[in-house]
Design a protein around this motif. Structure first.
Motif: not given
Length: 125
Positions: A46-72
């Motif tokens: 299952e994909g949990v979350g993604y990071l798009y570079l160089p912009a630093g845009t993040t995506y987090v799956a709906d199933s965890v987006k209120d609890r998980f955070t991606i940072s860079h």
């Protein structure tokens, strides 16, 4: 070739927090994407979350987006996954992955060609 090394897994009680880190090394294009996936035995990855570079845009799956955070950390090229209010159903092997060519990088999507070795997260009730 891009190498990915995860760290930060472990065991925690429900409601606790963990922070996973992924350190890439090797070759990649300036525009590429990385992400976190998780898998438990008998289930699809299952994909949990993604990071798009160089912009630093993040995506987090709906199933965890209120609890998980991606940072860079752009200076260290490290991607982190902060997991708060963990639940037993979050128990899984977590993998860092990347598409170093950028070819599959679209918001909400990642089809990796490079994978880390995985780090186990166990949440007890």
């Amino acid at each position: 070739q891009l190498q990915l090394v995860e760290s930060g897994g472990g065991s925690v009680q429900a409601g606790g927090s963990l922070r996973l880190s992924c350190a890439p090394s090797g070759s990649h294009y300036v525009s590429y994407c990385m992400g976190w996936f998780r898998q438990t035995p008998g289930k699809e990855r299952e994909g949990v979350g993604y990071l798009y570079l160089p912009a630093g845009t993040t995506y987090v799956a709906d199933s965890v987006k209120d609890r998980f955070t991606i940072s860079h950390d752009s200076a260290k090229w490290i991607m982190d996954l902060q997991m708060d209010n963990l639940k037993p159903e979050d128990t899984a092997m977590y993998y860092c992955a990347a598409d170093p060519s950028g070819a599959s990088c679209a918001y909400g999507s990642l089809h990796p060609s490079s994978w880390g070795q995985g780090t186990q997260v166990t949440v007890s009730s």
